[in-house]
Design a protein around this motif. Structure first.
Motif, PDB file in Angstrom:
ATOM      1  N   CYS A 167      75.110  19.873 -76.067  1.00 38.14           N
ATOM      2  CA  CYS A 167      75.232  18.434 -76.309  1.00 38.14           C
ATOM      3  C   CYS A 167      73.874  17.741 -76.243  1.00 38.14           C
ATOM      4  O   CYS A 167      73.521  16.938 -77.115  1.00 38.14           O
ATOM      5  N   CYS A 203      71.555  15.875 -79.288  1.00 36.83           N
ATOM      6  CA  CYS A 203      70.980  14.522 -79.185  1.00 36.83           C
ATOM      7  C   CYS A 203      69.473  14.551 -79.413  1.00 36.83           C
ATOM      8  O   CYS A 203      68.908  13.678 -80.084  1.00 36.83           O
ATOM      9  N   LEU A 255      77.894  19.796 -82.927  1.00 38.81           N
ATOM     10  CA  LEU A 255      77.728  18.533 -82.223  1.00 38.81           C
ATOM     11  C   LEU A 255      76.760  17.612 -82.959  1.00 38.81           C
ATOM     12  O   LEU A 255      76.951  16.394 -82.990  1.00 38.81           O
ATOM     13  N   PHE A 300      75.351  23.735 -80.954  1.00 35.57           N
ATOM     14  CA  PHE A 300      74.770  22.413 -81.211  1.00 35.57           C
ATOM     15  C   PHE A 300      74.843  21.955 -82.674  1.00 35.57           C
ATOM     16  O   PHE A 300      74.889  20.749 -82.928  1.00 35.57           O
ATOM     17  N   GLN A 303      68.154  20.092 -71.188  1.00 32.89           N
ATOM     18  CA  GLN A 303      68.714  21.234 -71.904  1.00 32.89           C
ATOM     19  C   GLN A 303      68.250  22.549 -71.299  1.00 32.89           C
ATOM     20  O   GLN A 303      69.039  23.482 -71.112  1.00 32.89           O
ATOM     21  N   LEU A 345      77.674  14.018 -84.234  1.00 32.08           N
ATOM     22  CA  LEU A 345      76.877  12.896 -83.737  1.00 32.08           C
ATOM     23  C   LEU A 345      76.327  12.069 -84.899  1.00 32.08           C
ATOM     24  O   LEU A 345      76.364  10.835 -84.877  1.00 32.08           O
ATOM     25  N   PHE A 375      77.623  24.232 -72.436  1.00 35.21           N
ATOM     26  CA  PHE A 375      78.068  23.213 -73.394  1.00 35.21           C
ATOM     27  C   PHE A 375      77.257  21.927 -73.226  1.00 35.21           C
ATOM     28  O   PHE A 375      76.918  21.258 -74.207  1.00 35.21           O
ATOM     29  N   GLY A 376      76.926  21.598 -71.978  1.00 33.07           N
ATOM     30  CA  GLY A 376      76.060  20.441 -71.742  1.00 33.07           C
ATOM     31  C   GLY A 376      74.702  20.614 -72.397  1.00 33.07           C
ATOM     32  O   GLY A 376      74.140  19.670 -72.968  1.00 33.07           O
TER      33      GLY A 376
END
Length: 306
Positions: free
Chosen positions: A175, A179, A115, A112, A89, A119, A171-172
């Motif tokens: 994500c 997580c 997401l 996030f 991140q 998730l 954006f990665g």
């Protein structure tokens, strides 16, 4: 010394002011990072220095408190995975900051909560409520305006590849961070916060060092090419280290369940600092989109009772 769990909470105004200050420090860290990157500083070097100093500060605090570093059975692998996710991140977000306006990188990175909700639902958690779904849609609409998607679709300028890569990296980062938060809540809830923070930073530092020495990221450990770059590198390390350590020490007294949305002031502070120090400006439509994103995220992070 960190407050114990039974320590009295700070008054609401003091807690809000402190969280706003910390958010501004984190924003300043990203602005300093962009200046450092513009002066040839390697992304890996910036993360390595940042995590290294903060790691030393937290290690000193834990040693002073004489806290054991043992992990509950079955959590070691999850702790390693958490550290690797936070390292990823950090790498993605700093790489995005190096390519696109800092405020836009943080706006995308701060999606996030959407997401995380999706998730959790996918992994057997509660389905998002109608209110949550509405706020998610508002965030996406705001992002479309903030990123100036209509103009980008009509355009195709010379900066298009760098812009697209920067948005993808931000954006990665969102994500990966979602997580990491899910793992923290569902797999590492038994691990004490101080130990989790220390071990996570240790893994971030180690992974950045290995990545730099292996040459997997060319110029990742490049030193600043000017005095401005060195000053920016020192500033980002200091701002992040102070903010992270202060948050670590004070979090038991900040009533984060109620006051955490204050931290969403970070993109606003970044926007102001980016305009003042970097000359990065957004159009009125982009500012409106950013305001929609931040407002919806604040509402999303407030837990509606009943």
């Amino acid at each position: 010394m960190a407050a114990s769990p039974a320590a009295p909470l700070f008054p609401r105004k003091l807690a809000v002011a402190l969280l706003a200050l910390l958010a501004c420090c984190f924003a300043g860290n990203h602005i300093a990072a962009r200046i450092a990157f513009d002066n040839d500083t390697g992304v890996l070097l910036a993360i390595l220095c940042r995590s290294g100093l903060t790691l030393l500060a937290l290690a000193a605090l834990l040693a002073w408190q004489r806290q054991p570093l043992s992990l509950p059975a079955g959590t070691r692998g999850w702790q390693v995975l958490l550290g690797l996710l936070i390292a990823t991140q950090s790498l993605c977000l700093y790489s995005a900051v190096a390519r696109i306006p800092v405020a836009l990188a943080l706006l995308v990175g701060n999606t996030f909560p959407i997401l995380l909700a999706l998730l959790g639902w996918a992994l057997g958690g509660p389905r998002p409520t109608r209110r949550t779904a509405l706020l998610m849609g508002l965030i996406l609409c705001g992002l479309a305006l903030a990123l100036d998607v209509p103009a980008r679709l009509r355009g195709g300028g010379a900066d298009e590849p760098a812009w697209a890569l920067g948005i993808a990296l931000a954006f990665g980062a969102a994500c990966v961070f979602a997580c990491a938060l899910w793992i923290t809540d569902h797999k590492l809830a038994e691990v004490r916060g101080p130990v989790r923070s220390l071990l996570t930073l240790a893994i971030v530092f180690s992974s950045m060092l290995v990545a730099g020495l292996s040459g997997v990221m060319p110029a990742g450990l490049s030193v600043p090419g000017s005095s401005s770059g060195w000053l920016a590198l020192a500033s980002l390390v200091l701002l992040y280290g102070v903010a992270f350590t202060l948050l670590f020490v004070c979090v038991p007294r900040l009533n984060m369940a109620q006051n955490a949305p204050v931290m969403n002031i970070e993109p606003i502070a970044t926007l102001v600092l980016g305009w003042a120090l970097l000359g990065q400006q957004l159009s009125a439509m982009q500012l409106l989109g950013g305001a929609l994103v931040i407002g919806a995220i604040v509402l999303l992070t407030y837990r509606k009772k009943g």
